[in-house]
Design an enzyme around this catalytic site. Structure first.
Site, PDB file in Angstrom:
ATOM      1  N   HIS A 193       2.081   4.568  12.908  1.00 37.20           N
ATOM      2  CA  HIS A 193       0.946   5.477  12.752  1.00 37.20           C
ATOM      3  C   HIS A 193       1.162   6.819  13.434  1.00 37.20           C
ATOM      4  O   HIS A 193       0.196   7.461  13.844  1.00 37.20           O
ATOM      5  CB  HIS A 193      -0.353   4.831  13.237  1.00 37.20           C
ATOM      6  CG  HIS A 193      -0.908   3.833  12.263  1.00 37.20           C
ATOM      7  ND1 HIS A 193      -2.157   3.274  12.394  1.00 37.20           N
ATOM      8  CD2 HIS A 193      -0.375   3.305  11.122  1.00 37.20           C
ATOM      9  CE1 HIS A 193      -2.372   2.438  11.379  1.00 37.20           C
ATOM     10  NE2 HIS A 193      -1.298   2.445  10.601  1.00 37.20           N
ATOM     11  N   HIS A 241       0.836  -1.202   0.000  1.00 36.62           N
ATOM     12  CA  HIS A 241       0.000   0.000   0.000  1.00 36.62           C
ATOM     13  C   HIS A 241       0.867   1.247   0.000  1.00 36.62           C
ATOM     14  O   HIS A 241       1.904   1.316   0.657  1.00 36.62           O
ATOM     15  CB  HIS A 241      -1.025  -0.012   1.136  1.00 36.62           C
ATOM     16  CG  HIS A 241      -0.536   0.276   2.517  1.00 36.62           C
ATOM     17  ND1 HIS A 241      -0.374   1.545   3.007  1.00 36.62           N
ATOM     18  CD2 HIS A 241      -0.217  -0.553   3.539  1.00 36.62           C
ATOM     19  CE1 HIS A 241       0.020   1.497   4.258  1.00 36.62           C
ATOM     20  NE2 HIS A 241       0.143   0.229   4.616  1.00 36.62           N
ATOM     21  N   ASP A 300       5.564   2.489   7.147  1.00 36.48           N
ATOM     22  CA  ASP A 300       4.196   2.019   6.899  1.00 36.48           C
ATOM     23  C   ASP A 300       3.482   2.948   5.914  1.00 36.48           C
ATOM     24  O   ASP A 300       2.795   3.861   6.330  1.00 36.48           O
ATOM     25  CB  ASP A 300       3.435   1.958   8.218  1.00 36.48           C
ATOM     26  CG  ASP A 300       2.041   1.365   8.086  1.00 36.48           C
ATOM     27  OD1 ASP A 300       1.742   0.749   7.050  1.00 36.48           O
ATOM     28  OD2 ASP A 300       1.249   1.529   9.040  1.00 36.48           O
ATOM     29  N   ASP A 354       3.937  -5.182   3.579  1.00 36.17           N
ATOM     30  CA  ASP A 354       3.429  -4.059   4.362  1.00 36.17           C
ATOM     31  C   ASP A 354       4.273  -3.950   5.629  1.00 36.17           C
ATOM     32  O   ASP A 354       4.162  -4.772   6.526  1.00 36.17           O
ATOM     33  CB  ASP A 354       1.967  -4.324   4.717  1.00 36.17           C
ATOM     34  CG  ASP A 354       1.275  -3.141   5.375  1.00 36.17           C
ATOM     35  OD1 ASP A 354       1.954  -2.146   5.686  1.00 36.17           O
ATOM     36  OD2 ASP A 354       0.046  -3.213   5.572  1.00 36.17           O
ATOM     37  N   GLU A 395      -5.415   1.885   1.920  1.00 37.72           N
ATOM     38  CA  GLU A 395      -5.309   0.729   2.799  1.00 37.72           C
ATOM     39  C   GLU A 395      -5.592   1.130   4.232  1.00 37.72           C
ATOM     40  O   GLU A 395      -6.276   0.413   4.975  1.00 37.72           O
ATOM     41  CB  GLU A 395      -3.909   0.113   2.695  1.00 37.72           C
ATOM     42  CG  GLU A 395      -3.735  -1.210   3.443  1.00 37.72           C
ATOM     43  CD  GLU A 395      -3.221  -1.064   4.871  1.00 37.72           C
ATOM     44  OE1 GLU A 395      -3.073  -2.094   5.549  1.00 37.72           O
ATOM     45  OE2 GLU A 395      -2.982   0.080   5.311  1.00 37.72           O
ATOM     46  N   GLU A 396      -5.069   2.293   4.621  1.00 40.32           N
ATOM     47  CA  GLU A 396      -5.232   2.753   5.995  1.00 40.32           C
ATOM     48  C   GLU A 396      -6.663   3.161   6.312  1.00 40.32           C
ATOM     49  O   GLU A 396      -7.008   3.385   7.471  1.00 40.32           O
ATOM     50  CB  GLU A 396      -4.286   3.921   6.279  1.00 40.32           C
ATOM     51  CG  GLU A 396      -2.801   3.589   6.151  1.00 40.32           C
ATOM     52  CD  GLU A 396      -2.282   2.671   7.241  1.00 40.32           C
ATOM     53  OE1 GLU A 396      -3.089   2.205   8.078  1.00 40.32           O
ATOM     54  OE2 GLU A 396      -1.063   2.409   7.259  1.00 40.32           O
TER      55      GLU A 396
END
Length: 533
Positions: free
Chosen positions: A462, A288, A300, A362, A332-333
């Site tokens: 994140h 992603h 990420d 990922d 994707e997130e």
């Protein structure tokens, strides 16, 4: 604007080796090879493992990751779906692939963009702005008013916490004003139950802050309000960290919450293809491309995206038996939206069975990494999904590579929590690599792979600190070579996975039987999307 690739569905454009226990770099023997001088790698057919691994270089991967960082730097430090940062990430990927000679398609899908929310504590002084995020199913609007704590537990052990789980938790609290904000603590019941109870009690907005009972429940919490509750709320619901939530329990607290209404902003996946002799047996690999709104997302998932770009460049002169199709997924997130839409289109078109297998990458350079392979044989984790036949053989291939290179590895839960989900739900064999997210590394793991016990595999998961400095280049080097090995293997033959006979990869490179995982995992995959409670 996007580059010259047409923005439409289904439209193509022209266009180590021993592991060092004390935390030293884990580098495969192939990484020590000198790359051919001049433009040798650019111009030659890397049709053997030896040649391909000689040319796939971590410096090349890093250049792509740096380009994605530059995009984030120019776009409010994020590359999330629906933003200019994602658009420019797409532009970079398309331009790179077209220059390498791949056929590129922009695959559009519907996307609802939710602007970043805002959370400020106005009183008591000093005022502060807090990191926040919305819950799926939230209502919208701006509310400035009194913060009313609901059955908060700040003293250790902070477990159990039932804040907001029962309507009776709101009894005796005054929610009769025009702008009351319920402050609720995570724990015991679903987020949606807490939010609905607050709305029914008269709150005009809700802040749900983390529980604070474990290190994994200290930071900002967001998730979904759906579950037992299946209806969107009418009031805004945002998240906060445990520390920020405690700050807002102070007497006299007032706050401002802003959750703007979403907008329809169609997004794209980047799909690149290298035709093979057998165009009805497609080998797919994907990563992603989007980040979360909180940061640039360079591990990420700039790590997986950059690794695939480097491999695409170095394999572009190969004449594969099977068609190679690489994907850089959008949103994707936001719930695996891009890959889900793509697979749904393949199903609708009757072409899903042409996909022999799917490989997913990922987070392959987590700074406090362990090397993990998706657990297709369920030796470490009972999979919560049906694992398609052929997935075990994909796992074996990656494990054999790590074994050949003397690199210890372990299992990653075959949970369906990344872009391979839609593929396995439609019977497509899948596999991939993972170096960990928010799960904490154990003493046993630190003794095997180095790093710091008691810290997350990725402390910047994140978060805004997921920058170019958040990459473990040794892990990135190892995993990029492992990915390249798998891609080249299946470019020649998928016989072990789906029975379609091809050819043996030229050269004398052989892979041993897998040595077996280290057995240090077995509870969860460490990669959580949309928690409900």
């Amino acid at each position: 604007m996007y580059p010259s690739a047409t923005l439409s569905r289904r439209v193509k454009t022209a266009v180590i080796a021993t592991a060092a226990v004390a935390g030293l770099a884990l580098v495969p023997t192939t990484a020590a090879m000198a790359a051919p001088s001049g433009n040798g790698c650019d111009n030659r057919n890397n049709n053997t493992y030896e040649k391909l691994l000689e040319c796939v270089r971590v410096d090349g991967v890093l250049e792509h990751a740096q380009a994605l960082q530059a995009v984030a730097d120019a776009n409010d430090d994020n590359r999330s779906a629906g933003t200019s940062g994602y658009t420019e990430s797409v532009e970079y990927v398309v331009e790179t692939l077209q220059a390498a000679g791949w056929s590129v398609e922009l695959d559009e899908f519907d996307f609802t963009y939710v602007p970043p929310p805002e959370l400020e504590q106005l009183t008591p002084a000093p005022a502060a702005s807090y990191e926040t995020g919305v819950f799926t199913g939230t209502g919208y609007g701006e509310v400035t008013g009194t913060v009313i704590p609901v059955d908060i537990v700040t003293a250790l052990p902070r477990d159990p916490v039932t804040s907001g789980c029962e309507a009776s938790d709101f009894t005796g609290l005054d929610f009769t004003g025009s702008a009351d904000i319920a402050l609720i603590q995570r724990g015991t019941c679903e987020f949606g139950v807490k939010a609905v109870n607050a709305q029914n009690a008269g709150a005009e907005a809700v802040i749900i802050f983390n529980q604070g009972n474990t290190p994994l429940r200290e930071g900002l919490v967001t998730g979904t309000l759906f579950g037992v509750n299946t209806e969107p709320l009418d009031i805004p619901v945002v998240g906060a960290s445990f520390a920020d939530g405690v700050a807002m329990t102070a007497a006299g607290s007032t706050a401002r919450i802003l959750v703007d209404a979403p907008e329809q902003r169609p997004q794209v996946n980047v799909i690149a293809e290298l035709p093979g002799k057998n165009d009805a047996n497609v080998v797919m690999a994907g990563a992603h491309l989007d980040s979360v709104q909180a940061g640039p997302g360079i591990n990420d998932n700039g790590s997986g995206s950059a690794a695939l770009l480097e491999i695409a460049q170095q394999i572009s002169k190969v004449k594969p038996e099977n068609t190679l199709r690489f994907a850089w997924w959008g949103a994707e997130e936001s719930g695996l939206l891009g890959s889900r839409a793509y697979v749904a289109d393949q199903v609708a078109a009757g072409s899903i069975d042409e996909i022999a297998l799917y490989l997913n990458f990922d987070m392959v350079a987590s700074p406090n990494y362990i090397f993990m392979v998706y657990d297709g044989d369920e030796s470490g984790f009972p999979a919560p999904v049906v694992v398609p036949e052929g997935s075990v053989q994909i796992e074996d291939l990656f494990e054999s590579y790590f074994t050949k290179m003397g690199i210890p590895y372990d299992d990653a839960e075959f949970s369906g929590r990344s872009d391979y989900q839609a593929f396995i739900q439609n019977g497509i064999p899948a596999g991939g690599l993972f170096t960990g997210a928010e799960v904490v590394k154990t003493e046993e793991q630190a003794a095997i792979w180095g790093g710091v016990a008691g810290e997350q595999y990725d402390q910047c998961y994140h978060l805004a600190c997921d920058t170019i400095d958040n990459l473990a280049l040794d892990a990135l080097d190892v995993n990029t070579d492992a990915i390249a090995t798998a891609v080249l293997t299946y470019a020649y033959s998928t016989e072990t996975v789906n029975g379609v006979v091809g050819k043996k990869v030229p050269g004398g490179f052989t892979l041993p039987a897998p040595a077996g995982p280290e057995g240090t995992v077995g509870s969860d995959g460490g990669h959580e999307h949309q928690p409900t409670d």
